[in-house]
Motif scaffolding. Structure first.
Motif, PDB file in Angstrom:
ATOM      1  N   ARG A 282      10.690  12.563  13.745  1.00  0.00           N
ATOM      2  CA  ARG A 282      11.141  12.134  12.418  1.00  0.00           C
ATOM      3  C   ARG A 282      10.953  10.621  12.255  1.00  0.00           C
ATOM      4  N   ALA A 283      11.222   9.866  13.329  1.00  0.00           N
ATOM      5  CA  ALA A 283      11.054   8.411  13.267  1.00  0.00           C
ATOM      6  C   ALA A 283       9.598   8.043  13.029  1.00  0.00           C
ATOM      7  N   VAL A 284       8.677   8.748  13.689  1.00  0.00           N
ATOM      8  CA  VAL A 284       7.259   8.474  13.476  1.00  0.00           C
ATOM      9  C   VAL A 284       6.845   8.840  12.056  1.00  0.00           C
ATOM     10  N   GLY A 285       7.345   9.972  11.553  1.00  0.00           N
ATOM     11  CA  GLY A 285       7.013  10.360  10.186  1.00  0.00           C
ATOM     12  C   GLY A 285       7.441   9.307   9.183  1.00  0.00           C
ATOM     13  N   THR A 286       8.671   8.823   9.318  1.00  0.00           N
ATOM     14  CA  THR A 286       9.151   7.772   8.420  1.00  0.00           C
ATOM     15  C   THR A 286       8.354   6.485   8.605  1.00  0.00           C
ATOM     16  N   THR A 287       8.044   6.169   9.858  1.00  0.00           N
ATOM     17  CA  THR A 287       7.269   4.952  10.137  1.00  0.00           C
ATOM     18  C   THR A 287       5.902   5.000   9.478  1.00  0.00           C
ATOM     19  N   LEU A 288       5.221   6.143   9.565  1.00  0.00           N
ATOM     20  CA  LEU A 288       3.884   6.250   8.978  1.00  0.00           C
ATOM     21  C   LEU A 288       3.932   6.187   7.458  1.00  0.00           C
ATOM     22  N   ARG A 289       5.009   6.718   6.853  1.00  0.00           N
ATOM     23  CA  ARG A 289       5.094   6.686   5.394  1.00  0.00           C
ATOM     24  C   ARG A 289       5.554   5.331   4.882  1.00  0.00           C
ATOM     25  N   THR A 290       6.035   4.471   5.758  1.00  0.00           N
ATOM     26  CA  THR A 290       6.507   3.146   5.320  1.00  0.00           C
ATOM     27  C   THR A 290       5.599   2.060   5.879  1.00  0.00           C
ATOM     28  N   ALA A 291       5.848   1.677   7.120  1.00  0.00           N
ATOM     29  CA  ALA A 291       5.026   0.627   7.729  1.00  0.00           C
ATOM     30  C   ALA A 291       3.570   1.063   7.835  1.00  0.00           C
ATOM     31  N   GLY A 292       3.336   2.355   8.104  1.00  0.00           N
ATOM     32  CA  GLY A 292       1.961   2.832   8.205  1.00  0.00           C
ATOM     33  C   GLY A 292       1.209   2.692   6.900  1.00  0.00           C
ATOM     34  N   ARG A 293       1.874   2.989   5.794  1.00  0.00           N
ATOM     35  CA  ARG A 293       1.250   2.834   4.487  1.00  0.00           C
ATOM     36  C   ARG A 293       0.911   1.370   4.224  1.00  0.00           C
ATOM     37  N   THR A 294       1.814   0.476   4.614  1.00  0.00           N
ATOM     38  CA  THR A 294       1.557  -0.947   4.418  1.00  0.00           C
ATOM     39  C   THR A 294       0.417  -1.430   5.310  1.00  0.00           C
ATOM     40  N   VAL A 295       0.341  -0.919   6.536  1.00  0.00           N
ATOM     41  CA  VAL A 295      -0.772  -1.269   7.422  1.00  0.00           C
ATOM     42  C   VAL A 295      -2.101  -0.881   6.783  1.00  0.00           C
ATOM     43  N   LEU A 296      -2.167   0.331   6.246  1.00  0.00           N
ATOM     44  CA  LEU A 296      -3.402   0.780   5.601  1.00  0.00           C
ATOM     45  C   LEU A 296      -3.725  -0.096   4.402  1.00  0.00           C
ATOM     46  N   PHE A 297      -2.722  -0.413   3.608  1.00  0.00           N
ATOM     47  CA  PHE A 297      -2.907  -1.271   2.443  1.00  0.00           C
ATOM     48  C   PHE A 297      -3.375  -2.659   2.872  1.00  0.00           C
ATOM     49  N   SER A 298      -2.759  -3.190   3.927  1.00  0.00           N
ATOM     50  CA  SER A 298      -3.139  -4.506   4.429  1.00  0.00           C
ATOM     51  C   SER A 298      -4.581  -4.511   4.921  1.00  0.00           C
ATOM     52  N   ALA A 299      -4.981  -3.444   5.631  1.00  0.00           N
ATOM     53  CA  ALA A 299      -6.353  -3.358   6.125  1.00  0.00           C
ATOM     54  C   ALA A 299      -7.347  -3.366   4.969  1.00  0.00           C
ATOM     55  N   LEU A 300      -6.994  -2.728   3.864  1.00  0.00           N
ATOM     56  CA  LEU A 300      -7.888  -2.719   2.706  1.00  0.00           C
ATOM     57  C   LEU A 300      -8.058  -4.122   2.138  1.00  0.00           C
ATOM     58  N   THR A 301      -6.969  -4.900   2.097  1.00  0.00           N
ATOM     59  CA  THR A 301      -7.082  -6.257   1.555  1.00  0.00           C
ATOM     60  C   THR A 301      -7.957  -7.134   2.439  1.00  0.00           C
ATOM     61  N   VAL A 302      -7.820  -6.999   3.764  1.00  0.00           N
ATOM     62  CA  VAL A 302      -8.663  -7.774   4.675  1.00  0.00           C
ATOM     63  C   VAL A 302     -10.122  -7.333   4.539  1.00  0.00           C
ATOM     64  N   ALA A 303     -10.335  -6.020   4.449  1.00  0.00           N
ATOM     65  CA  ALA A 303     -11.697  -5.502   4.330  1.00  0.00           C
ATOM     66  C   ALA A 303     -12.364  -5.987   3.050  1.00  0.00           C
ATOM     67  N   VAL A 304     -11.614  -6.055   1.970  1.00  0.00           N
ATOM     68  CA  VAL A 304     -12.180  -6.543   0.704  1.00  0.00           C
ATOM     69  C   VAL A 304     -12.625  -7.989   0.847  1.00  0.00           C
ATOM     70  N   ALA A 305     -11.787  -8.811   1.472  1.00  0.00           N
ATOM     71  CA  ALA A 305     -12.150 -10.223   1.645  1.00  0.00           C
ATOM     72  C   ALA A 305     -13.420 -10.364   2.481  1.00  0.00           C
ATOM     73  N   LEU A 306     -13.535  -9.565   3.542  1.00  0.00           N
ATOM     74  CA  LEU A 306     -14.720  -9.643   4.390  1.00  0.00           C
ATOM     75  C   LEU A 306     -15.952  -9.087   3.691  1.00  0.00           C
ATOM     76  N   SER A 307     -15.775  -8.074   2.854  1.00  0.00           N
ATOM     77  CA  SER A 307     -16.921  -7.475   2.178  1.00  0.00           C
ATOM     78  C   SER A 307     -17.595  -8.437   1.214  1.00  0.00           C
ATOM     79  N   ALA A 308     -16.874  -9.482   0.790  1.00  0.00           N
ATOM     80  CA  ALA A 308     -17.467 -10.452  -0.138  1.00  0.00           C
ATOM     81  C   ALA A 308     -18.689 -11.130   0.458  1.00  0.00           C
ATOM     82  N   MET A 309     -18.785 -11.193   1.796  1.00  0.00           N
ATOM     83  CA  MET A 309     -19.940 -11.842   2.418  1.00  0.00           C
ATOM     84  C   MET A 309     -21.233 -11.054   2.219  1.00  0.00           C
ATOM     85  N   ALA A 310     -21.124  -9.790   1.805  1.00  0.00           N
ATOM     86  CA  ALA A 310     -22.326  -8.997   1.533  1.00  0.00           C
ATOM     87  C   ALA A 310     -23.054  -9.491   0.290  1.00  0.00           C
ATOM     88  N   PHE A 311     -22.403 -10.323  -0.540  1.00  0.00           N
ATOM     89  CA  PHE A 311     -23.060 -10.874  -1.722  1.00  0.00           C
ATOM     90  C   PHE A 311     -24.101 -11.934  -1.362  1.00  0.00           C
TER      91      PHE A 311
END
Length: 761
Positions: A282-311
């Protein structure tokens, strides 16, 4: 009164969460199989990487260089043999008959090597530019054919036959192909040393953060998996595109640093849930729906910044975009798949092997928890202090950051050369000797390619027009392919430094001359002019992508119109110290003795773009974790200032620990003997620390205090959009009623808030 949405209960879970929590052994086994496959795929990646890719492949200078290599290989030598007359040679120096005979033998031997063309020497041409001013040294020049990998293989094969003592002379190897090979080898050695430094120091820091050795080993294990996966990603990318050898250093560091960061937040939230009395699954389930969701969101923001170099058209930057995005997502995947499965299997044992018991002996039971609580309260008190003096902190911090960034106003852009290598590197020694002891400006002249001229008369007329241009010292040529002169070239020597302002101005003046046939300009100054133009053309689109994507992602996280604007502006402000330090240290040469590098008086043109994208992404990484926790508290309580205090109390210590660990990894990279890698590592380490310790700790709470509850405002259409598509870390309690929907209430404290998580994390 509008209906308050009921958050998902702890028992609800998506397919990914259900799979991890229901089949942890299978999840762990699949992750380990993928890791083993990555070890196999990533083998030999360093041998396939490039130390070039700095130029625009569509630029005029690139076209001219390729045409000159094809039609006039001798005009573009990339291998230099520095022949030094020994102490036993008399005053005649390189003109001594014995020296000349041995040099001629070496020249003939080199001309017979497979893959080597255009061999020439001082003894064959008697050109003054190939002889040192004191007459003790002279050059043999040649062109090694093929791409960098092929040229390096040729160099490795022939080097033992030429380097060292040969009768009355001593031979050393230099030139671009030797510099590139030595850069690649040095970076590979430095990367191994950096990993050996970073991993044990990181483990010590993790033990200090978590207390438990088991909990500390988990993020480190995820980081090692990310390193292995990074090598596999880079190896696959080399099959499709040119990948810079610098990418191996930096993306490996990013993979390790981000995987550890993400694992820190996952493990911290899991331990909170355990401390609240929940079962491991149950602790892992809650962790993935909270901190895990933020980790995924954070990874997307970093990936977007790095993808700008493809221009940008330069393969150097594009390789970082492709590799960087893949590595960030890989680090997130390792933290969100491998780690949760391990946490379920460990359960309460995640707190085992508490290595801090020695200095806690004799203290009352629960002292560790008390220390952790005190740590959180310390961050909360700091936030309260900042908000009480919000105008002072906002103005002082902003002014200080802008002041630190002032040196960047004097930035000078240049090209990569041998001086990024240590002073003792053979190719650096050779090139420095050529700069110091040989006449002219080696490698600094322009080569003008002429195509389609009607004959020698037309070429002569063109030469006369070039000769009267301002800044021209001498013109050699034309050298043509034959009587028809379909291809010909001129060597134009400019005043001043080879890539200095006068040489760059001369590139533009030469290109303005229209002789009636096609002309193009090659050379270091031309490459620099074209690279700066390519960056200027692509920069607006790259910045627009970073800004718009950041605004959108932070809006989806917060539902606020103001917070995304704050995030973009404060993130950009956090980078000022990095850019100012880069110019003050690496361009102006301050601390060059302490840091063991040679200043060239400029900064390679593409590096500020690379550093901006990486540092901006990492700043967003920490910003997302802080903002998501503040929003969780605001949704729960409706108390703006209280949410800021609690959010900083809950994440301040963890963000600081994560920043310190990532800075350790980057500083380890910064111990490289290659100047550009040193600048990247140390510069990004500074940016990360400034962001975590200054911007997130001082500027964010001050600005949020000044904006008040307007921080969370959004017009009706955007608010409804966020209600439908938005993301949030909070889920354990129903959100507080907003003033616009009804009276503000404060829900009861959640059970887990009454228990302090084990360890300082």
């Amino acid at each position: 009164m509008s209906e308050v949405k009921k958050p998902p209960s702890s028992g609800e879970s998506g397919g990914w969460t259900r799979f991890v929590t229901a089949r942890p052994r299978l999840s762990l086994l699949l992750a380990l199989v993928v890791t083993a496959l990555a070890v196999f795929v990533g083998g030999g990646v360093a041998e396939r990487m490039s130390s070039g890719g700095w130029e625009d492949p569509d630029a005029q200078s690139t076209y001219a260089a390729a045409a000159l290599e094809r039609e006039f290989p001798a005009s573009q030598p990339n291998l230099l043999l520095l022949v030094d007359a020994g102490p036993g040679v008399g005053a005649a120096g390189v003109d001594d008959p014995a020296v000349a005979a041995e040099a001629e033998r070496l020249t003939a031997l080199l001309a017979g090597e497979k893959g080597v063309v255009g061999v020439g020497s001082y003894w064959r041409t008697q050109l003054p530019a190939l002889r040192s001013e004191d007459g003790r040294q002279a050059l043999i020049a040649a062109r090694v054919l093929g791409d960098q990998k092929t040229a390096t293989e040729v160099l490795d094969r022939i080097t033992p036959r030429y380097r060292g003592e040969h009768g009355p002379v001593r031979v050393s190897l230099g030139g671009p192909v030797a510099v590139q090979a030595e850069v690649t080898t040095t970076i590979q050695e430095d990367l191994l040393r950096a990993e050996l430094i970073a991993l044990p120091v990181t483990l010590v820091l993790l033990v200090l953060v978590f207390g438990s050795a088991v909990a500390a080993l988990l993020p480190l294990g995820v980081g090692i998996v990310a390193i292995l996966g990074t090598n596999a990603v880079l190896r696959v990318l080399t099959e499709f595109t040119e990948v810079s050898v610098f990418a191996q250093n930096l993306t490996t560091a990013l993979g390790l640093g981000l995987a550890i960061d993400y694992a820190l937040f996952i493990v911290r939230r899991f331990r909170e849930e355990l401390a609240a009395g929940h079962a491991p699954a149950r602790a892992v389930g809650t962790t993935l729906r909270t901190a895990g969701r933020t980790v995924l969101f954070s990874a997307l923001t970093v990936a977007v910044a790095l993808s700008a170099m493809a221009f940008f058209p330069m393969p150097f930057l594009r390789s970082f975009a492709y590799a960087g995005v893949a590595v960030v997502l890989l680090a997130a995947a390792a933290a969100l798949v491998l780690l949760p499965a391990a946490l379920i299997l460990l359960g309460e044992r995640v707190n085992s092997l508490d290595l801090r018991r020695l200095w806690r002996r004799g203290r009352a039971s629960g002292a560790a928890s008390g220390a952790a609580a005190e740590t959180g309260r310390g961050w909360g008190r700091a936030a309260a202090l900042v908000m009480r003096r919000a105008p002072l902190f906002a103005v002082a911090t902003t002014a200080g950051l802008l002041l630190l960034g002032l040196p960047f106003l004097g930035v000078k852009f240049g090209t990569v050369d041998d001086r990024q290598l240590p002073k003792t590197a053979e190719s650096h020694v050779v090139q420095q000797q050529i700069r110091d002891a040989f006449p002219g400006s080696p490698g600094g002249g322009l080569t003008v390619l002429a195509e389609g001229a009607s004959g020698p008369a037309e070429l002569t007329a063109y030469r006369e027009r070039l000769a009267v241009l301002p800044g021209v010292v001498r013109i050699d040529g034309p050298v043509s392919t034959g009587p028809e002169a379909r291809y010909a070239y001129f060597s134009v020597i400019a005043e001043g430094e080879g890539v200095g302002p006068r040489a760059q101005d001369l590139v533009g003046e030469v290109r303005k001359v229209d002789p009636g046939f096609r002309t193009s300009v090659a050379g270091q100054a031309a490459r620099l002019v074209d690279t700066k133009a390519a960056i200027a053309d692509a920069l607006p689109a790259a910045l627009a992508l970073v800004a718009l994507a950041t605004l959108l992602l932070v809006f989806l996280l917060t539902g606020s119109l103001l917070i995304p604007l704050q995030a973009v502006l404060l993130n950009a402000l956090s980078l000022t110290a990095m850019f100012g330090a880069v110019v003050w240290v690496f361009q102006e040469g301050n601390l060059s003795g302490l840091l063991s590098f040679t200043s060239t008086g400029d900064i390679e043109t593409t590096l500020p773009v690379l550093m901006f994208c990486i540092a901006f992404g990492l700043s967003m990484d920490y910003g997302v974790f802080l903002i998501s926790r503040i929003k969780e508290e605001y949704d729960r309580t409706g108390d703006h200032e209280g949410a800021v205090r609690t959010g900083l109390a809950r994440t301040g210590g963890l963000i600081t620990a994560a920043a310190l660990i990532l800075a350790v990894v980057m500083v380890a990279i910064g111990t490289s003997r290659v100047t550009n890698t040193k600048m990247l590592g140390l510069g990004i380490a500074l940016a990360v620390l400034m962001d975590a310790m200054v911007v997130r700790s001082l500027l964010v709470p001050a600005v949020m205090k000044l904006t008040g509850k307007a921080t969370w405002w959004a017009p009706g259409p955007l608010r409804r959009l966020h209600e439908r598509f938005g993301l949030s870390e909070g889920e354990a309690a129903a959100p507080a009623l907003r003033p616009e929907t009804g009276p503000e209430t404060r829900p009861e404290t959640r059970p887990e808030e009454e228990k302090v998580p084990v360890g300082t994390a």
